[in-house]
Design a protein around this motif. Structure first.
Motif, PDB file in Angstrom:
ATOM      1  N   VAL A  14     -39.081  -0.126   1.575  1.00  0.00           N
ATOM      2  CA  VAL A  14     -40.267   0.162   0.767  1.00  0.00           C
ATOM      3  C   VAL A  14     -40.207   1.580   0.205  1.00  0.00           C
ATOM      4  N   GLU A  15     -39.727   2.499   0.992  1.00  0.00           N
ATOM      5  CA  GLU A  15     -39.606   3.887   0.546  1.00  0.00           C
ATOM      6  C   GLU A  15     -38.620   4.011  -0.619  1.00  0.00           C
ATOM      7  N   ARG A  16     -37.541   3.226  -0.582  1.00  0.00           N
ATOM      8  CA  ARG A  16     -36.507   3.328  -1.606  1.00  0.00           C
ATOM      9  C   ARG A  16     -36.735   2.417  -2.807  1.00  0.00           C
ATOM     10  N   TYR A  17     -37.515   1.369  -2.646  1.00  0.00           N
ATOM     11  CA  TYR A  17     -37.615   0.324  -3.664  1.00  0.00           C
ATOM     12  C   TYR A  17     -38.225   0.823  -4.972  1.00  0.00           C
ATOM     13  N   ARG A  18     -37.607   0.427  -6.073  1.00  0.00           N
ATOM     14  CA  ARG A  18     -38.160   0.640  -7.402  1.00  0.00           C
ATOM     15  C   ARG A  18     -37.985  -0.646  -8.194  1.00  0.00           C
ATOM     16  N   HIS A  19     -39.022  -1.047  -8.892  1.00  0.00           N
ATOM     17  CA  HIS A  19     -38.987  -2.285  -9.662  1.00  0.00           C
ATOM     18  C   HIS A  19     -37.926  -2.176 -10.759  1.00  0.00           C
ATOM     19  N   PRO A  20     -37.081  -3.205 -10.933  1.00  0.00           N
ATOM     20  CA  PRO A  20     -35.975  -3.115 -11.890  1.00  0.00           C
ATOM     21  C   PRO A  20     -36.399  -2.991 -13.348  1.00  0.00           C
ATOM     22  N   VAL A  21     -37.612  -3.390 -13.685  1.00  0.00           N
ATOM     23  CA  VAL A  21     -38.101  -3.279 -15.066  1.00  0.00           C
ATOM     24  C   VAL A  21     -39.045  -2.098 -15.228  1.00  0.00           C
ATOM     25  N   PHE A  22     -40.017  -1.984 -14.331  1.00  0.00           N
ATOM     26  CA  PHE A  22     -41.040  -0.949 -14.468  1.00  0.00           C
ATOM     27  C   PHE A  22     -40.662   0.381 -13.827  1.00  0.00           C
ATOM     28  N   GLY A  23     -39.694   0.364 -12.933  1.00  0.00           N
ATOM     29  CA  GLY A  23     -39.226   1.596 -12.312  1.00  0.00           C
ATOM     30  C   GLY A  23     -40.209   2.253 -11.373  1.00  0.00           C
ATOM     31  N   VAL A  24     -41.110   1.454 -10.772  1.00  0.00           N
ATOM     32  CA  VAL A  24     -42.127   2.002  -9.874  1.00  0.00           C
ATOM     33  C   VAL A  24     -42.006   1.366  -8.494  1.00  0.00           C
ATOM     34  N   GLY A  25     -42.651   1.982  -7.503  1.00  0.00           N
ATOM     35  CA  GLY A  25     -42.646   1.461  -6.153  1.00  0.00           C
ATOM     36  C   GLY A  25     -43.650   0.339  -5.957  1.00  0.00           C
ATOM     37  N   LEU A  26     -43.697  -0.194  -4.734  1.00  0.00           N
ATOM     38  CA  LEU A  26     -44.524  -1.368  -4.444  1.00  0.00           C
ATOM     39  C   LEU A  26     -46.004  -1.146  -4.712  1.00  0.00           C
ATOM     40  N   ALA A  27     -46.515   0.009  -4.326  1.00  0.00           N
ATOM     41  CA  ALA A  27     -47.944   0.250  -4.487  1.00  0.00           C
ATOM     42  C   ALA A  27     -48.368   0.155  -5.949  1.00  0.00           C
ATOM     43  N   SER A  28     -47.458   0.464  -6.856  1.00  0.00           N
ATOM     44  CA  SER A  28     -47.774   0.415  -8.285  1.00  0.00           C
ATOM     45  C   SER A  28     -47.552  -0.961  -8.894  1.00  0.00           C
ATOM     46  N   LEU A  29     -47.140  -1.935  -8.076  1.00  0.00           N
ATOM     47  CA  LEU A  29     -46.949  -3.302  -8.542  1.00  0.00           C
ATOM     48  C   LEU A  29     -48.087  -4.225  -8.128  1.00  0.00           C
ATOM     49  N   VAL A  30     -49.021  -3.694  -7.344  1.00  0.00           N
ATOM     50  CA  VAL A  30     -50.181  -4.479  -6.910  1.00  0.00           C
ATOM     51  C   VAL A  30     -51.164  -4.568  -8.076  1.00  0.00           C
ATOM     52  N   TYR A  31     -51.747  -5.747  -8.261  1.00  0.00           N
ATOM     53  CA  TYR A  31     -52.685  -5.938  -9.368  1.00  0.00           C
ATOM     54  C   TYR A  31     -54.031  -5.278  -9.036  1.00  0.00           C
ATOM     55  N   ARG A  32     -54.414  -4.340  -9.868  1.00  0.00           N
ATOM     56  CA  ARG A  32     -55.668  -3.625  -9.630  1.00  0.00           C
ATOM     57  C   ARG A  32     -56.877  -4.572  -9.595  1.00  0.00           C
ATOM     58  N   PRO A  33     -56.974  -5.543 -10.506  1.00  0.00           N
ATOM     59  CA  PRO A  33     -58.129  -6.457 -10.437  1.00  0.00           C
ATOM     60  C   PRO A  33     -58.224  -7.215  -9.120  1.00  0.00           C
ATOM     61  N   MET A  34     -57.082  -7.517  -8.489  1.00  0.00           N
ATOM     62  CA  MET A  34     -57.126  -8.245  -7.228  1.00  0.00           C
ATOM     63  C   MET A  34     -57.558  -7.347  -6.077  1.00  0.00           C
ATOM     64  N   LEU A  35     -57.212  -6.076  -6.142  1.00  0.00           N
ATOM     65  CA  LEU A  35     -57.729  -5.135  -5.148  1.00  0.00           C
ATOM     66  C   LEU A  35     -59.249  -5.030  -5.274  1.00  0.00           C
ATOM     67  N   GLU A  36     -59.732  -5.053  -6.506  1.00  0.00           N
ATOM     68  CA  GLU A  36     -61.184  -5.020  -6.728  1.00  0.00           C
ATOM     69  C   GLU A  36     -61.844  -6.305  -6.235  1.00  0.00           C
ATOM     70  N   LEU A  37     -61.140  -7.435  -6.373  1.00  0.00           N
ATOM     71  CA  LEU A  37     -61.681  -8.691  -5.853  1.00  0.00           C
ATOM     72  C   LEU A  37     -61.804  -8.622  -4.335  1.00  0.00           C
ATOM     73  N   ILE A  38     -60.815  -8.044  -3.670  1.00  0.00           N
ATOM     74  CA  ILE A  38     -60.906  -7.879  -2.221  1.00  0.00           C
ATOM     75  C   ILE A  38     -62.119  -7.028  -1.861  1.00  0.00           C
ATOM     76  N   GLU A  39     -62.341  -5.945  -2.590  1.00  0.00           N
ATOM     77  CA  GLU A  39     -63.510  -5.098  -2.339  1.00  0.00           C
ATOM     78  C   GLU A  39     -64.806  -5.886  -2.516  1.00  0.00           C
ATOM     79  N   GLU A  40     -64.859  -6.697  -3.559  1.00  0.00           N
ATOM     80  CA  GLU A  40     -66.062  -7.487  -3.822  1.00  0.00           C
ATOM     81  C   GLU A  40     -66.282  -8.529  -2.726  1.00  0.00           C
ATOM     82  N   LEU A  41     -65.213  -9.156  -2.277  1.00  0.00           N
ATOM     83  CA  LEU A  41     -65.325 -10.118  -1.188  1.00  0.00           C
ATOM     84  C   LEU A  41     -65.852  -9.443   0.077  1.00  0.00           C
ATOM     85  N   ARG A  42     -65.319  -8.292   0.388  1.00  0.00           N
ATOM     86  CA  ARG A  42     -65.766  -7.587   1.586  1.00  0.00           C
ATOM     87  C   ARG A  42     -67.207  -7.114   1.449  1.00  0.00           C
TER      88      ARG A  42
END
Length: 305
Positions: A119-147
């Motif tokens: 996880v520390e080394r991983y970078r997306h082959p197209v976007f060049g970012v790590g895992l945290a930047s590949l999470v969908y922001r709207p789905m994180l907001e859905l989790i917040e709304e559910l909670r």
């Protein structure tokens, strides 16, 4: 309707359906407010390849550098050569088993350390970012709304449970015990000081966590049925149907990948079996809430539009 709720979701039928459903569950007992969200393609980007597959390929390449004989095994040779046709002939289940076996004999702590390193080394082959930047922001907001509506939220993956459990807390705030996936087995033994030790073994690996298996695994591993579920492929169909059929009136959410500009545009399909009907057609026929990534999400990723 407050604009602070689901702020990355554009006004429209999908957003209204989700908020309307959640606002109408006041009579549902809190202990029955359970939601399960698929991981690959629902919570984070799954293209051009699965993150967990990339992890095992990384493990394979490192091991093959130390032991060239691994490259002579047909399943592993196909992966090392990136031979899509050969991988297809062998089948994902056989490939997955061979890759998972590379970690046989590791303790849970050793495997966790390998995941952390990747996880520390991983970078997306197209976007060049790590895992945290590949999470969908709207789905994180859905989790917040559910909670905010007192839901217990779990993550369901077609991949290995232990990999996602290692990252679920930091990415989603979901405890490891609420991650349901393909199970790896463990053998009990003792170390050279006669202390108990567990070691991974693919010989008791469970069935791939797709299709009907998702329902049986959720039940056997958590014992709590969902009244809300979200997915993106035919591998999630039964889980979405299960949530929709709740006696409380469930909500099934399908994420449609139709945004080639900000992510990828493709038809999501199950990885381990053929589907008789496109999942978007199933969603329309069964009255699910289909979310268009292109039309319903104002922002896709945490740090990019």
């Amino acid at each position: 309707m407050s604009t602070e709720r689901l702020p990355s979701w554009r006004p429209g039928a999908a957003r209204d359906a989700i908020l309307g459903h959640l606002d109408g569950i006041g009579e549902v007992p809190v202990d029955e407010r359970v939601a399960y969200l698929d991981n690959d393609g629902t919570m984070w980007c799954e293209r051009p390849g699965y993150v967990q597959y990339d992890f095992f390929v990384d493990v394979l390449r490192r091991r093959a550098a130390e032991d060239p004989s691994l490259a002579r095994r047909p399943e592993l040779a196909a992966v090392l050569d990136d031979d899509a046709a050969r991988i297809g002939e062998l089948g994902l289940a056989k490939i997955a088993g061979a890759l998972a076996a590379l970690c046989d004999g590791l303790t849970p702590a050793e495997f966790a350390s390998m995941v952390d390193d990747f996880v520390e080394r991983y970078r997306h082959p197209v976007f060049g970012v790590g895992l945290a930047s590949l999470v969908y922001r709207p789905m994180l907001e859905l989790i917040e709304e559910l909670r905010a509506h007192d839901f217990t939220v779990g993550i369901v993956t077609g991949g290995g449970t232990e990999f996602v459990r290692r990252i679920s807390s930091r990415l989603y705030g979901v405890a490891p015990e609420l991650v349901v996936g393909t199970m790896i087995g463990y053998e009990f033994g003792r170390d050279d000081r006669d202390r108990p030790v567990l070691r991974r073994t693919v010989s008791s690996m469970g069935a791939a966590n797709e299709g009907p298996a998702k329902i049986s695994h959720i039940q056997s591993q958590t014992g709590r049925a969902p009244i809300v579920a979200a997915g993106n492929s035919g591998g999630d169909r039964e889980m979405l149907e299960w949530a929709r059929s709740s006696a409380h009136g469930g909500l099934a959410i399908l994420i449609d990948h139709d945004d080639a500009e900000r992510e990828f545009a493709y038809r999501s399909m199950a990885a381990t079996f053929e589907e008789a009907e496109p999942i978007t057609a199933v969603a329309e026929r069964l009255g699910w809430t289909t979310v268009s990534m292109a039309d319903d999400w104002d922002q896709v990723f945490p740090s990019r539009s």
